[in-house]
Motif scaffolding. Structure first.
Motif, short mmCIF file in Angstrom:
data_model
loop_
_atom_site.label_atom_id
_atom_site.label_comp_id
_atom_site.label_asym_id
_atom_site.label_seq_id
_atom_site.Cartn_x
_atom_site.Cartn_y
_atom_site.Cartn_z
N SER A 197 91.80 -39.13 -31.46
CA SER A 197 92.41 -38.40 -32.58
C SER A 197 93.61 -37.57 -32.10
O SER A 197 93.50 -36.81 -31.14
CB SER A 197 91.37 -37.48 -33.23
OG SER A 197 91.94 -36.78 -34.31
N ILE A 198 94.74 -37.73 -32.80
CA ILE A 198 95.92 -36.90 -32.55
C ILE A 198 96.43 -36.37 -33.88
O ILE A 198 96.09 -36.87 -34.95
CB ILE A 198 97.05 -37.70 -31.85
CG1 ILE A 198 97.52 -38.86 -32.74
CG2 ILE A 198 96.61 -38.19 -30.48
CD1 ILE A 198 98.78 -39.53 -32.26
N GLY A 199 97.28 -35.34 -33.83
CA GLY A 199 97.88 -34.79 -35.04
C GLY A 199 99.21 -35.45 -35.33
O GLY A 199 99.77 -36.19 -34.51
N THR A 200 99.76 -35.16 -36.50
CA THR A 200 101.02 -35.79 -36.90
C THR A 200 102.19 -35.30 -36.05
O THR A 200 103.16 -36.05 -35.83
CB THR A 200 101.33 -35.53 -38.39
OG1 THR A 200 101.26 -34.12 -38.65
CG2 THR A 200 100.34 -36.26 -39.28
N SER A 201 102.13 -34.07 -35.55
CA SER A 201 103.21 -33.58 -34.69
C SER A 201 103.26 -34.38 -33.39
O SER A 201 104.35 -34.72 -32.89
CB SER A 201 103.01 -32.09 -34.38
OG SER A 201 103.17 -31.31 -35.53
N LYS A 230 84.45 -40.00 -29.70
CA LYS A 230 83.06 -40.21 -29.29
C LYS A 230 82.40 -38.92 -28.82
O LYS A 230 81.26 -38.61 -29.16
CB LYS A 230 82.99 -41.26 -28.17
CG LYS A 230 83.38 -42.66 -28.60
CD LYS A 230 83.32 -43.62 -27.40
CE LYS A 230 83.75 -45.02 -27.81
NZ LYS A 230 83.76 -45.96 -26.65
N THR A 231 83.11 -38.16 -28.02
CA THR A 231 82.54 -36.95 -27.43
C THR A 231 82.92 -35.67 -28.18
O THR A 231 82.25 -34.64 -28.04
CB THR A 231 83.01 -36.80 -25.97
OG1 THR A 231 84.43 -36.58 -25.96
CG2 THR A 231 82.68 -38.04 -25.16
N GLY A 232 84.02 -35.75 -28.94
CA GLY A 232 84.51 -34.56 -29.63
C GLY A 232 85.24 -33.59 -28.71
O GLY A 232 85.62 -32.49 -29.13
N LEU A 233 85.47 -34.01 -27.47
CA LEU A 233 86.09 -33.13 -26.47
C LEU A 233 87.56 -33.45 -26.28
O LEU A 233 87.99 -34.60 -26.48
CB LEU A 233 85.36 -33.26 -25.14
CG LEU A 233 83.88 -32.86 -25.14
CD1 LEU A 233 83.25 -33.18 -23.79
CD2 LEU A 233 83.72 -31.39 -25.48
N PRO A 234 88.35 -32.47 -25.86
CA PRO A 234 89.76 -32.73 -25.54
C PRO A 234 89.86 -33.76 -24.43
O PRO A 234 89.06 -33.76 -23.48
CB PRO A 234 90.29 -31.37 -25.08
CG PRO A 234 89.33 -30.37 -25.64
CD PRO A 234 87.99 -31.05 -25.66
N SER A 235 90.84 -34.63 -24.54
CA SER A 235 91.00 -35.68 -23.55
C SER A 235 92.44 -36.19 -23.59
O SER A 235 93.28 -35.63 -24.29
CB SER A 235 90.02 -36.82 -23.82
OG SER A 235 90.08 -37.80 -22.80
#
Length: 333
Positions: A197-201, A230-235
């Motif tokens: 998941s990433i944001g539009t910016s 999957k993990t919900g963690l930053p990556s």
């Protein structure tokens, strides 16, 4: 016209201001931050854009121009006041004249609201010109002659396609599919393909740095930070230009279809002119590598990207500021 007169491009993605005798003086993202409790603007442009996704509840980030539509005339008034204030730094002068480039989809009510807002902030006279027409002028072609030119302006919220002759638009199409739609497609593609998941910016940054619109263009890879679904963690993951080419393909296809529609509706004599003169490609999205090659391949018409395509519309308003005779001969309101 006086040297303090301004040409303004009210784009969906970027606000650009040209000052007569000076050139481009402002180039800022079309983003405004508002303190909802105090009902006060706290930031405009880059400073506001940097707040996206990072604000407390009372701070609202808005785009006063969305999908080629002026959604918030009151905020536009404050934006115009900000432009005038910046232009007046260290100077004292009378009320300036303004030439404002507006999205082609703008309604009569919205155009009237922009004019009234400009007058309230201190403009002595206000002229409105459609962005495709301003972009054609900014491309330094002579639009006053009976000679057809096709302009495709791909901005943040809209793609404006127009065939121009004798100072006005003969055939045109405007669609709410452009740079921001590409950003959305990039977000969806990465989520589906990589479960990331990433944001539009972030998607916008990816588009600017590695996107390509033509398969044979060089493939570039970058590392992107976000959230592992999957993990919900930053990556972080690596994304390349081929990914982005696949992601934005639906948007590119829609733009090509509309461009072909305009060419098909264009009178034969003007269509012959377009074939000779080529397609002029402007707007921030025009900087995507290979977009000119793609349009040429799909339409059969040579396509030229202007220098600094994201500034072409504002340059057009600047040329109108400098040339009263041209201003009187083109379609402005």
């Amino acid at each position: 016209m006086a040297k303090h007169d301004l040409g303004i491009d009210l784009g969906t993605a970027t606000f650009v201001v040209y000052q007569r005798g000076v050139g481009i003086i402002i180039e800022e993202p079309s983003v405004v931050a508002i303190d909802a409790k105090k009902k006060k603007i706290i930031a405009i442009g880059t400073q506001a854009k940097e707040m996206i996704g990072k604000t407390p509840e009372q701070i609202k980030i808005i785009r006063p121009v969305q999908d080629g539509v002026i959604t918030n005339p009151e905020v536009i008034e404050e934006v115009l006041r900000y432009f005038l204030k910046n232009a007046k730094k260290g100077l004292s002068f009378s009320k300036p004249k303004l030439i404002i480039g507006i999205p082609a989809l703008t309604t009569d009510v919205e155009r009237r609201a922009v004019k009234e807002a400009a007058e309230r902030v201190g403009a002595s006279q206000v002229f409105l010109v459609s962005e495709p027409l301003a972009a054609a002028i900014g491309s330094e072609i002579d639009i006053t002659k009976p000679n057809g030119h096709m302009v495709i302006d791909i901005g943040g919220g809209t793609t404006d396609i127009a065939v121009i002759s004798l100072g006005g638009t003969v055939e045109s199409e405007s669609i709410k599919v452009a740079g921001e739609a590409m950003d959305d497609e990039i977000v969806k593609y990465i989520k589906k393909s990589y479960r990331f998941s990433i944001g539009t910016s972030t998607a916008e940054r990816i588009k600017k740095e590695i996107a390509k619109a033509y398969k044979d263009e060089e493939t570039i890879e970058i590392e992107v930070k976000g959230q592992d679904i999957k993990t919900g963690l930053p990556s972080s993951i690596k994304i390349n230009s081929d990914d982005i080419f696949e992601a934005i393909k639906p948007v590119l296809n829609e733009i090509i279809i509309k461009a072909k529609n305009v060419l098909e509706k264009t009178p034969p004599e003007l269509a012959a002119d377009v074939m000779n003169n080529g397609i002029i490609l402007v707007g921030g999205v025009s900087r995507i590598r290979g977009l000119d090659k793609l349009l040429k391949e799909k339409t059969g018409v040579n396509t030229i990207v202007t220098e600094d395509p994201h500034l072409t519309c504002a340059k057009g308003t600047g040329i109108l500021l400098e040339d009263i005779e041209l201003l009187s001969s083109v379609h402005v309101e």
